[in-house]
Design an enzyme around this catalytic site. Structure first.
Site, PDB file in Angstrom:
ATOM      1  N   TRP A 200      10.458  40.556  12.379  1.00 39.26           N
ATOM      2  CA  TRP A 200      11.381  39.562  11.854  1.00 39.26           C
ATOM      3  C   TRP A 200      12.157  38.932  13.029  1.00 39.26           C
ATOM      4  O   TRP A 200      12.605  39.632  13.935  1.00 39.26           O
ATOM      5  CB  TRP A 200      12.369  40.217  10.868  1.00 39.26           C
ATOM      6  CG  TRP A 200      13.415  39.248  10.420  1.00 39.26           C
ATOM      7  CD1 TRP A 200      13.280  38.285   9.467  1.00 39.26           C
ATOM      8  CD2 TRP A 200      14.743  39.132  10.937  1.00 39.26           C
ATOM      9  NE1 TRP A 200      14.445  37.565   9.359  1.00 39.26           N
ATOM     10  CE2 TRP A 200      15.363  38.067  10.244  1.00 39.26           C
ATOM     11  CE3 TRP A 200      15.470  39.806  11.910  1.00 39.26           C
ATOM     12  CZ2 TRP A 200      16.680  37.668  10.499  1.00 39.26           C
ATOM     13  CZ3 TRP A 200      16.773  39.415  12.172  1.00 39.26           C
ATOM     14  CH2 TRP A 200      17.368  38.359  11.453  1.00 39.26           C
ATOM     15  N   ASP A 367      19.744  26.043  -0.582  1.00 33.75           N
ATOM     16  CA  ASP A 367      19.062  27.328  -0.347  1.00 33.75           C
ATOM     17  C   ASP A 367      19.528  28.375  -1.364  1.00 33.75           C
ATOM     18  O   ASP A 367      20.076  28.056  -2.432  1.00 33.75           O
ATOM     19  CB  ASP A 367      19.305  27.765   1.110  1.00 33.75           C
ATOM     20  CG  ASP A 367      18.155  28.560   1.686  1.00 33.75           C
ATOM     21  OD1 ASP A 367      18.064  29.768   1.385  1.00 33.75           O
ATOM     22  OD2 ASP A 367      17.330  27.978   2.405  1.00 33.75           O
ATOM     23  N   ASP A 368      19.338  29.607  -1.025  1.00 34.72           N
ATOM     24  CA  ASP A 368      19.617  30.760  -1.891  1.00 34.72           C
ATOM     25  C   ASP A 368      21.055  30.722  -2.445  1.00 34.72           C
ATOM     26  O   ASP A 368      21.986  30.311  -1.751  1.00 34.72           O
ATOM     27  CB  ASP A 368      19.440  32.010  -1.011  1.00 34.72           C
ATOM     28  CG  ASP A 368      19.351  33.281  -1.816  1.00 34.72           C
ATOM     29  OD1 ASP A 368      19.557  33.230  -3.033  1.00 34.72           O
ATOM     30  OD2 ASP A 368      19.076  34.336  -1.198  1.00 34.72           O
ATOM     31  N   ARG A 444      16.084  44.590   0.792  1.00 33.78           N
ATOM     32  CA  ARG A 444      17.162  43.629   0.559  1.00 33.78           C
ATOM     33  C   ARG A 444      17.636  43.709  -0.895  1.00 33.78           C
ATOM     34  O   ARG A 444      17.845  42.693  -1.547  1.00 33.78           O
ATOM     35  CB  ARG A 444      16.678  42.223   0.877  1.00 33.78           C
ATOM     36  CG  ARG A 444      17.772  41.248   1.274  1.00 33.78           C
ATOM     37  CD  ARG A 444      17.284  39.812   1.198  1.00 33.78           C
ATOM     38  NE  ARG A 444      18.230  38.891   1.781  1.00 33.78           N
ATOM     39  CZ  ARG A 444      18.292  37.605   1.521  1.00 33.78           C
ATOM     40  NH1 ARG A 444      17.463  37.059   0.686  1.00 33.78           N
ATOM     41  NH2 ARG A 444      19.176  36.842   2.080  1.00 33.78           N
ATOM     42  N   TRP A 478       9.818  27.968  -0.905  1.00 33.42           N
ATOM     43  CA  TRP A 478       9.356  29.160  -1.635  1.00 33.42           C
ATOM     44  C   TRP A 478       9.463  30.351  -0.688  1.00 33.42           C
ATOM     45  O   TRP A 478       8.675  30.488   0.230  1.00 33.42           O
ATOM     46  CB  TRP A 478       7.925  28.931  -2.085  1.00 33.42           C
ATOM     47  CG  TRP A 478       7.236  30.047  -2.792  1.00 33.42           C
ATOM     48  CD1 TRP A 478       7.336  31.384  -2.564  1.00 33.42           C
ATOM     49  CD2 TRP A 478       6.277  29.896  -3.849  1.00 33.42           C
ATOM     50  NE1 TRP A 478       6.518  32.076  -3.407  1.00 33.42           N
ATOM     51  CE2 TRP A 478       5.843  31.202  -4.203  1.00 33.42           C
ATOM     52  CE3 TRP A 478       5.731  28.809  -4.526  1.00 33.42           C
ATOM     53  CZ2 TRP A 478       4.895  31.426  -5.190  1.00 33.42           C
ATOM     54  CZ3 TRP A 478       4.784  29.035  -5.512  1.00 33.42           C
ATOM     55  CH2 TRP A 478       4.385  30.330  -5.845  1.00 33.42           C
ATOM     56  N   ASP A 479      10.421  31.194  -0.947  1.00 32.62           N
ATOM     57  CA  ASP A 479      10.725  32.310  -0.057  1.00 32.62           C
ATOM     58  C   ASP A 479      10.086  33.602  -0.579  1.00 32.62           C
ATOM     59  O   ASP A 479       9.655  33.693  -1.748  1.00 32.62           O
ATOM     60  CB  ASP A 479      12.259  32.456   0.009  1.00 32.62           C
ATOM     61  CG  ASP A 479      12.745  33.065   1.308  1.00 32.62           C
ATOM     62  OD1 ASP A 479      11.931  33.647   2.031  1.00 32.62           O
ATOM     63  OD2 ASP A 479      13.956  32.965   1.585  1.00 32.62           O
ATOM     64  N   MET A 480      10.082  34.633   0.235  1.00 34.91           N
ATOM     65  CA  MET A 480       9.526  35.947  -0.135  1.00 34.91           C
ATOM     66  C   MET A 480      10.082  36.952   0.862  1.00 34.91           C
ATOM     67  O   MET A 480       9.669  36.969   2.006  1.00 34.91           O
ATOM     68  CB  MET A 480       7.999  35.876  -0.041  1.00 34.91           C
ATOM     69  CG  MET A 480       7.255  36.897  -0.837  1.00 34.91           C
ATOM     70  SD  MET A 480       7.345  38.535  -0.160  1.00 34.91           S
ATOM     71  CE  MET A 480       5.955  38.565   0.906  1.00 34.91           C
ATOM     72  N   ASN A 481      11.040  37.758   0.421  1.00 34.31           N
ATOM     73  CA  ASN A 481      11.846  38.494   1.391  1.00 34.31           C
ATOM     74  C   ASN A 481      11.679  40.004   1.422  1.00 34.31           C
ATOM     75  O   ASN A 481      12.608  40.716   1.805  1.00 34.31           O
ATOM     76  CB  ASN A 481      13.324  38.158   1.174  1.00 34.31           C
ATOM     77  CG  ASN A 481      13.643  36.785   1.721  1.00 34.31           C
ATOM     78  OD1 ASN A 481      13.394  36.501   2.871  1.00 34.31           O
ATOM     79  ND2 ASN A 481      14.182  35.913   0.877  1.00 34.31           N
ATOM     80  N   CYS A 527       7.812  30.281   2.996  1.00 32.60           N
ATOM     81  CA  CYS A 527       8.779  31.014   3.805  1.00 32.60           C
ATOM     82  C   CYS A 527       8.670  32.473   3.387  1.00 32.60           C
ATOM     83  O   CYS A 527       8.374  32.768   2.228  1.00 32.60           O
ATOM     84  CB  CYS A 527      10.181  30.476   3.487  1.00 32.60           C
ATOM     85  SG  CYS A 527      11.522  31.386   4.259  1.00 32.60           S
ATOM     86  N   ASP A 549      13.350  33.003  10.947  1.00 36.16           N
ATOM     87  CA  ASP A 549      14.785  33.000  10.678  1.00 36.16           C
ATOM     88  C   ASP A 549      15.584  32.900  11.964  1.00 36.16           C
ATOM     89  O   ASP A 549      16.805  32.734  11.920  1.00 36.16           O
ATOM     90  CB  ASP A 549      15.186  34.288   9.941  1.00 36.16           C
ATOM     91  CG  ASP A 549      15.070  34.110   8.436  1.00 36.16           C
ATOM     92  OD1 ASP A 549      14.881  32.974   7.993  1.00 36.16           O
ATOM     93  OD2 ASP A 549      15.160  35.127   7.727  1.00 36.16           O
TER      94      ASP A 549
HETATM   95  C1  DGJ Z   1      15.153  34.068   4.177  1.00 36.22           C
HETATM   96  C2  DGJ Z   1      14.847  32.701   4.678  1.00 36.22           C
HETATM   97  O1  DGJ Z   1      13.994  32.759   5.774  1.00 36.22           O
HETATM   98  C3  DGJ Z   1      16.133  31.974   4.991  1.00 36.22           C
HETATM   99  O2  DGJ Z   1      15.860  30.730   5.540  1.00 36.22           O
HETATM  100  C4  DGJ Z   1      16.934  31.861   3.738  1.00 36.22           C
HETATM  101  O3  DGJ Z   1      16.274  31.047   2.816  1.00 36.22           O
HETATM  102  C5  DGJ Z   1      17.185  33.240   3.153  1.00 36.22           C
HETATM  103  N1  DGJ Z   1      15.978  33.993   2.996  1.00 36.22           N
HETATM  104  C6  DGJ Z   1      17.876  33.132   1.834  1.00 36.22           C
HETATM  105  O4  DGJ Z   1      17.980  34.331   1.200  1.00 36.22           O
END
Ligand code: DGJ
Length: 752
Positions: A200, A367-368, A444, A478-481, A527, A549
């Site tokens: 990351w 964003d979020d 998270r 479209w995120d994925m964390n 993302c 990020d």
């Molecule tokens: C991870 C993304 O990479 C960021 O740019 C942001 O959108 C955060 N998530 C939001 O939770």
């Protein structure tokens, strides 16, 4: 370009102007690999390349023949247990417990164009003249199973796309325990392997290692392609550099678990293979059922790494990415994430947007934090309806207000995830991927939805479709964390569990497919905690991806440089953010932050109201500059000039050249000021030797005049890039020396 089948010798020759790939039907009916590399003239037979030689201790196929051994024959799609002792491209468990198989040649088809891979992303043609496809049909009689190996050779690219498809034709089911997309045996081991590795916030660093005997591999078992390794490796000759020498690139069009591997046997043969990672993969095929592997794209270059990358860039930008945005320059955006994190309301958003509009920015991305009751990362994922405390008029209200300012509106989602503190989880607790009787890890504070199930995908589609159809949303991030753990699909049988990881990715692709079809005007940016899913599979649906990020300009040099090994600038989200930088606390000049971010899909990620008047003027100028040059940047030919991964990494340089070679932009970055150094020249690439270029430094305080140089001089002698000061006269050169400096050189051919 063509594919020739020589029936007498049983050989297939795929070729275009750059590359030849030759396959032979072996005496035992299996497929041998004769040659892959620089184009050679066709001939009736290349059979002499088989190198059959009796070797002691080798397992031999035919009675009395000591030379024909699968252990020593270079192959196309090898199996284990039938003579070959190396790692196989596939493995099938049969009802009687055996894993031995023998797929033998049955026939072939050659046709113009390239078929789609149902449910999977893949490169494509727009016209049948752009490529030819060869399908070789093989069969294992004992299992009554068919294997089709597909090869597409492109006319204009030194690229070959491959995939494999298994079909069970027997009443006895089989279990596919491994199914690589492609494998190829190369005749020596004089290679270095390049991989893109990291974690990351430091994704895709270029790592190079000498190939040794044994297995060297990179992989992901995280459920996404990952920010640790990218689904790409290259094998280059030791003397190959950016501009000269031989290199083979291997890239997998897939977003989930993968394996990319080079195995060197003790006879110095190098076997390269890539595909879905076999761990946890087990795919039962009943009579009539097929399994289709993802696509692998091989690129060969005899002109160094830049050429290999340029082939990937153009192929992926124009024949992998799709839709309205494929050929369009990308909007300059402002994203509120680093400006506000979760802490915003409509007024705050509008003040940022208003300022952005006055500076020329075109798209506002929310964003979020806009949905459910999400004031931090512990709740609400899955509840895709607006938080009316923050946005009293909902998403349609804020979108309309932003539109009224004269900007487009974009919105963040994380469709695959859920928090336990959410209405979605309370209603559908069984939709989580979790293993019975085991504790579930969170990432998270969130959990992964079971996208292997169509009802889950349908439900999320319904929620997103409602928002996107009710509000004027022009862009989706479209995120994925988090990565996947305790993978198990609740309520499904044991056999199904071996399919879950891959079916999950198919579910993601399905949702992308439905949304991009339903909203063809919307620009999608993928993302995954930054760049954890920066892969060709995503590019098929989302032509751009949030690169990392880490928005620090110095770190971004490495990240964007490494990413460019495979991916075009049009795919790299790159933003100017605040200083001190939020990830590193480093302060770099605004000018340098923009000079790095221009080489991507440009935007800002800070509260512009906190900038001074001078800085705001500079932002307006940057935005105007990007509008003028984004077509060149996003659609021109990119060259890496100086690597941040070599020497002491203090200098990075790259450039982009227009198709007609009349315009170019050179980015030169020098991280730390050095003292009393020598003169430095930067050799440029890709220019027209016969043209003269006016060279202007963008916004350089000390250089007013434009100077003219021949294209030949710029490439062979170089551009003078020494620092103006090395320890003296700091007032005179104020602003152009010190740490974290950069320069943009604008080149225009004279008499344009
Ligand atoms: C991870 C993304 O990479 C960021 O740019 C942001 O959108 C955060 N998530 C939001 O939770």
């Amino acid at each position: 370009m063509g594919i020739i089948y020589h029936s007498k010798s049983g050989e297939f020759h795929l070729f275009n102007d750059e590359v030849s790939y030759i396959i032979i039907i072996l005496e035992n009916g299996q497929l041998g690999q004769l040659y892959y590399g620089e184009r050679v003239a066709d001939r009736e037979s290349f059979g002499h390349l088989l190198e059959l030689q009796a070797r002691p201790m080798a397992p031999c196929t035919f009675a009395g023949d000591l030379a024909f051994s699968m252990e020593h024959i270079k192959q196309e799609y090898p199996s284990y247990g039938h003579g070959d002792m190396r790692n196989p491209a596939y493995e099938i468990l049969q009802k009687n417990g055996s894993r031995v198989s023998e797929f033998v040649y049955r026939g072939y088809r050659i046709y113009p164009g390239k078929p789609v891979l149902e449910g999977l992303p893949a490169t494509y043609t727009e016209d049948n003249c752009e490529a030819d496809t060869l399908e070789i049909v093989l069969q294992d009689e004992v299992m009554d199973t068919e294997l089709v190996l597909s090869y597409t050779i492109f006319k204009n690219y030194a690229a070959i796309a491959r995939n494999a498809r298994f079909t069970c034709q027997s009443r006895n089911e089989i279990i596919l325990e491994e199914a690589m997309s492609a494998s190829v045996d190369l005749p020596d081991r004089d290679f270095e392997m390049i991989e893109l590795t990291g974690a990351w916030a430091r994704e895709r660093a270029v790592k190079t290692r000498r190939l040794e005997h044994g297995v060297q591999s990179i992989y992901s078992m995280r459920g996404c392609s990952s920010n640790n390794y990218n689904p790409f490796i290259a094998l280059k000759r030791p003397n190959t550099d950016e501009n000269n020498g031989e290199v083979y690139g291997f890239s997998l069009v897939y977003s989930g678990n993968f394996l990319a591997q080079a195995e060197v046997d003790t006879y110095d043969v190098t076997r390269v293979m890539m595909g879905i990672h076999p761990r946890g993969f087990s795919w039962t095929l009943k009579e009539g059922e097929s399994f289709q592997t993802p696509e692998a794209v091989f690129v060969y270059s005899s002109k160094g790494l830049n050429k290999m990358s340029q082939v990937y860039h153009e192929l992926y930008r124009t024949r992998l990415a799709r839709g309205k945005w494929r050929d369009e320059v990308r909007p300059i955006l402002i994203n509120n994430w680093e400006a506000t994190y979760f802490n915003f309301n409509e007024d705050k958003i509008l003040t940022i947007a208003e300022k952005a509009k006055t500076l020329g920015i075109e798209l506002f991305v929310l964003d979020d934090g806009w949905f459910g009751k999400r004031d931090d990362d512990t709740s609400s994922l899955g509840d895709w309806y607006p938080d009316l405390d923050k946005l009293p008029d909902g998403i349609s209200g804020i979108a309309e207000k932003i539109n009224k300012l004269g900007m487009k509106f974009g919105l963040w989602f994380e469709p695959e995830m859920v928090n336990k503190d959410s209405d979605l989880y309370r209603r559908y607790p069984q939709w989580l991927l979790e293993t019975p009787d085991r504790q579930s890890s969170h990432g998270r504070n969130q959990f992964v939805l079971d996208f292997s199930k169509s009802e889950v995908v349908d439900h999320i589609y319904g929620m997103m479709e409602k928002i996107l159809s009710e509000a004027a949303v022009s862009y989706v991030k479209w995120d994925m964390n988090r990565c996947m753990t305790e993978v198990y699909s609740t309520g499904m049988d044991a056999e199904y569990q071996g399919k879950v990881m891959h079916r999950y990715i198919l579910g993601v692709y399905d949702l992308y497919d439905r949304l991009t079809k339903r909203f063809p005007e919307v620009l999608f940016e993928s993302c995954a905690s930054g760049g954890a899913r920066f892969d060709p599979g995503m590019m098929y649906y989302a032509p751009q991806c949030w690169t990392s990020d880490d928005t620090d300009a110095v770190e971004r040099l490495k990240i964007q440089y490494g990413t460019s090994m495979v991916y075009p600038l049009s795919s790299m989200g790159a933003h100017v953010s605040a200083v001190p930088n939020h990830q590193l606390l480093r302060s770099t000049p605004l000018n340098t932050r923009a000079n790095v971010a221009y080489f991507g899909t440009f935007g800002y990620e800070l509260d512009l109201n906190t900038l001074t008047g001078e800085e705001q003027k500079e932002v307006a100028e940057q935005v105007a500059f990007m509008k003028e040059y984004r077509k060149l940047i996003q659609q021109g030919t990119f060259y890496r000039l100086v690597s941040p991964f070599e020497d002491n990494g203090n200098v990075t340089a790259w450039m982009v050249v227009s198709d007609d070679k009349k315009e170019a932009l050179v980015g030169y970055y020098r991280t730390l000021q050095e003292v009393n150094t020598g003169y430095r020249r930067l050799k440029l690439r890709g220019l027209d030797e016969c043209l003269s270029y006016q060279v202007t430094i963008k916004k350089e305080i000390t250089v007013k005049d434009t100077v003219t140089h021949g294209g030949d001089e710029l490439m062979h002698v170089g551009l003078f890039v020494s620092d103006a000061s090395s320890g003296e006269n700091h007032e005179k050169y104020n602003g152009s020396n010190g740490d974290y400096q950069s320069r943009l050189y604008i080149l225009k051919a004279e008499n344009m």
